[in-house]
Design a protein around this motif. Structure first.
Motif, PDB file in Angstrom:
ATOM      1  N   VAL A  70     -34.618  22.457 -16.337  1.00 26.81           N
ATOM      2  CA  VAL A  70     -33.524  22.669 -17.292  1.00 26.81           C
ATOM      3  C   VAL A  70     -32.200  22.883 -16.553  1.00 26.81           C
ATOM      4  O   VAL A  70     -31.165  22.314 -16.931  1.00 26.81           O
ATOM      5  CB  VAL A  70     -33.839  23.877 -18.200  1.00 26.81           C
ATOM      6  CG1 VAL A  70     -32.612  24.284 -19.012  1.00 26.81           C
ATOM      7  CG2 VAL A  70     -34.991  23.540 -19.133  1.00 26.81           C
ATOM      8  N   ILE A  71     -32.220  23.692 -15.496  1.00 23.63           N
ATOM      9  CA  ILE A  71     -30.984  23.968 -14.756  1.00 23.63           C
ATOM     10  C   ILE A  71     -30.512  22.724 -14.016  1.00 23.63           C
ATOM     11  O   ILE A  71     -29.313  22.442 -13.946  1.00 23.63           O
ATOM     12  CB  ILE A  71     -31.187  25.151 -13.791  1.00 23.63           C
ATOM     13  CG1 ILE A  71     -31.513  26.424 -14.583  1.00 23.63           C
ATOM     14  CG2 ILE A  71     -29.938  25.389 -12.952  1.00 23.63           C
ATOM     15  CD1 ILE A  71     -31.815  27.632 -13.715  1.00 23.63           C
ATOM     16  N   ILE A  72     -31.437  21.958 -13.453  1.00 23.10           N
ATOM     17  CA  ILE A  72     -31.065  20.701 -12.790  1.00 23.10           C
ATOM     18  C   ILE A  72     -30.377  19.768 -13.778  1.00 23.10           C
ATOM     19  O   ILE A  72     -29.444  19.047 -13.433  1.00 23.10           O
ATOM     20  CB  ILE A  72     -32.303  20.026 -12.165  1.00 23.10           C
ATOM     21  CG1 ILE A  72     -32.779  20.826 -10.947  1.00 23.10           C
ATOM     22  CG2 ILE A  72     -31.995  18.579 -11.750  1.00 23.10           C
ATOM     23  CD1 ILE A  72     -34.125  20.374 -10.404  1.00 23.10           C
ATOM     24  N   ALA A  73     -30.828  19.799 -15.032  1.00 21.99           N
ATOM     25  CA  ALA A  73     -30.217  18.967 -16.079  1.00 21.99           C
ATOM     26  C   ALA A  73     -28.867  19.502 -16.538  1.00 21.99           C
ATOM     27  O   ALA A  73     -28.223  18.891 -17.407  1.00 21.99           O
ATOM     28  CB  ALA A  73     -31.158  18.843 -17.266  1.00 21.99           C
ATOM     29  N   GLY A  74     -28.442  20.646 -15.999  1.00 18.78           N
ATOM     30  CA  GLY A  74     -27.125  21.181 -16.330  1.00 18.78           C
ATOM     31  C   GLY A  74     -27.124  22.216 -17.432  1.00 18.78           C
ATOM     32  O   GLY A  74     -26.072  22.514 -17.999  1.00 18.78           O
ATOM     33  N   HIS A  75     -28.306  22.804 -17.738  1.00 11.01           N
ATOM     34  CA  HIS A  75     -28.398  23.777 -18.827  1.00 11.01           C
ATOM     35  C   HIS A  75     -29.114  25.035 -18.337  1.00 11.01           C
ATOM     36  O   HIS A  75     -29.418  25.160 -17.154  1.00 11.01           O
ATOM     37  CB  HIS A  75     -29.108  23.154 -20.025  1.00 11.01           C
ATOM     38  CG  HIS A  75     -28.381  21.982 -20.592  1.00 11.01           C
ATOM     39  ND1 HIS A  75     -27.265  22.097 -21.395  1.00 11.01           N
ATOM     40  CD2 HIS A  75     -28.586  20.639 -20.438  1.00 11.01           C
ATOM     41  CE1 HIS A  75     -26.819  20.909 -21.717  1.00 11.01           C
ATOM     42  NE2 HIS A  75     -27.603  19.997 -21.157  1.00 11.01           N
ATOM     43  N   ILE A  76     -29.383  25.949 -19.251  1.00 10.10           N
ATOM     44  CA  ILE A  76     -30.075  27.185 -18.903  1.00 10.10           C
ATOM     45  C   ILE A  76     -30.785  27.689 -20.151  1.00 10.10           C
ATOM     46  O   ILE A  76     -30.418  27.336 -21.283  1.00 10.10           O
ATOM     47  CB  ILE A  76     -29.079  28.239 -18.362  1.00 10.10           C
ATOM     48  CG1 ILE A  76     -29.812  29.346 -17.596  1.00 10.10           C
ATOM     49  CG2 ILE A  76     -28.226  28.829 -19.490  1.00 10.10           C
ATOM     50  CD1 ILE A  76     -28.900  30.192 -16.738  1.00 10.10           C
ATOM     51  N   ASP A  77     -31.830  28.506 -19.943  1.00  6.60           N
ATOM     52  CA  ASP A  77     -32.597  29.053 -21.068  1.00  6.60           C
ATOM     53  C   ASP A  77     -32.832  30.535 -20.826  1.00  6.60           C
ATOM     54  O   ASP A  77     -33.612  30.907 -19.937  1.00  6.60           O
ATOM     55  CB  ASP A  77     -33.928  28.316 -21.212  1.00  6.60           C
ATOM     56  CG  ASP A  77     -34.782  28.878 -22.337  1.00  6.60           C
ATOM     57  OD1 ASP A  77     -34.261  29.672 -23.139  1.00  6.60           O
ATOM     58  OD2 ASP A  77     -35.974  28.519 -22.416  1.00  6.60           O
TER      59      ASP A  77
END
Length: 324
Positions: A70-77
């Protein structure tokens, strides 16, 4: 002939170190901890403690695999901790109410994937920042779990349900899950079109779109994958002890995010590996255990992790400035 061409092996070595520099640092840190603390207190190297370090924290490493994507894709959870708590409660409830073991394992995982599919769709198609969407999901999951269960304990779990306590060939099954899923995810990210598209979207969404990648589908897909890994982590978390408390594990989401970042995943997206996040999760467990064996307050673990996060982010920013 240039100096570089005179030493072709050196360029390959440099590329390897450049691509896995952070992972190598984390691995060497783990080895150093085992050596130094083992010399000071040999009980640190006991089978029981090593099992605790690896098996007891495998679910964190597995959750960090999905978080890294998710972080590699530019997001966060920031809702992953709450999701794991809900998954554990659903799994335990199904198990004690007489459902087949495979149902108690599979249904919560499918639930996690469905929840994250909805989160991914909101992020991708409404352009609401992922931290906002997942903060909302955190409140929904946490509030709903407490409202429905009142934090009750689930006990009398069937023996066959306790998958994390199984020990094929004398090794805890959670370790097998951690190693296998890390290897599969690393190969998936490196060698599949979808894995490479995750890096592309996280690095530059518009450039990825121009290259024929659909960023929206990629974002939804990566959140679904994240749900898969969170679901597996939730099952391992639910089955590592004889009881399940129907609450959200405290600070779990921060630990998972920290494992990804310290493992070398750039908080800005586009770079990093799942191998690093798994190694970082093991490093945290080693540090926490080492503090106990050195008679240092375990509360220092949070301070150490905070310093590691700051150092890692600053190093990443410096590296990006050098590249640009």
């Amino acid at each position: 002939m240039t100096a570089l061409s005179a030493h072709p092996g050196r360029s390959a070595l440099h590329r390897f170190i450049g691509g896995y520099g952070q992972e190598i640092v984390v691995l060497l840190s783990i080895v150093a901890l085992f050596v130094v603390v083992g010399i000071i207190n040999p009980r640190f190297l006991s089978d029981t403690n090593i099992n605790s370090i690896f098996a007891g924290n495998a679910y964190i490493a597995i959750a960090a695999i999905g978080m890294s994507m998710v972080i590699i894709a530019g997001h966060i959870d920031v809702s992953v901790g709450a999701l794991i708590g809900v998954i554990a409660t659903i799994a335990g409830t199904l198990a004690v109410n007489g459902y087949p073991v495979w149902v108690a394992w599979v249904v919560p995982i499918l639930f996690a994937m469905a929840v994250n599919a909805g989160v991914g769709a909101l992020v991708a198609y409404t352009r609401i920042p992922s931290i906002v969407v997942t903060l909302g999901m955190l409140s929904i999951l946490k509030g709903g779990l407490i409202s429905i269960t009142a934090g009750e304990w689930i006990s009398d779990l069937p023996t066959e349900f306790m998958i994390a306590q199984m020990r094929p060939f004398g090794i805890p099954s959670a370790v097998y899950f951690m190693v296998l899923l890390t290897a599969v995810a690393a190969l998936f990210m490196r060698y599949t079109d979808f894995g490479r598209s995750i890096y592309a979207v996280g690095g530059n969404m518009e450039a990825a779109r121009a290259a024929g990648i659909n960023p929206e589908r990629t974002v939804v897909g990566v959140f679904i994958l994240h749900g898969l890994f969170a679901g597996i982590a939730g099952i391992l978390f639910a089955t590592q002890l004889q009881v399940i408390q129907s609450t959200v594990p405290p600070n779990l989401e921060l630990t998972v995010i920290t494992a990804s970042v310290i493992g070398g995943v750039s908080i800005l997206g586009g770079t990093g590996t799942v191998i690093g996040s798994t190694l970082a999760a093991i490093l945290f467990a080693c540090i926490g255990s080492a503090l106990i064996f050195l008679n240092v307050s375990a509360y220092w673990l949070r301070a150490v992790l905070g310093l590691l996060i700051l150092a890692t982010v600053l190093a990443d920013m410096a590296r990006r400035r050098r590249v640009t």
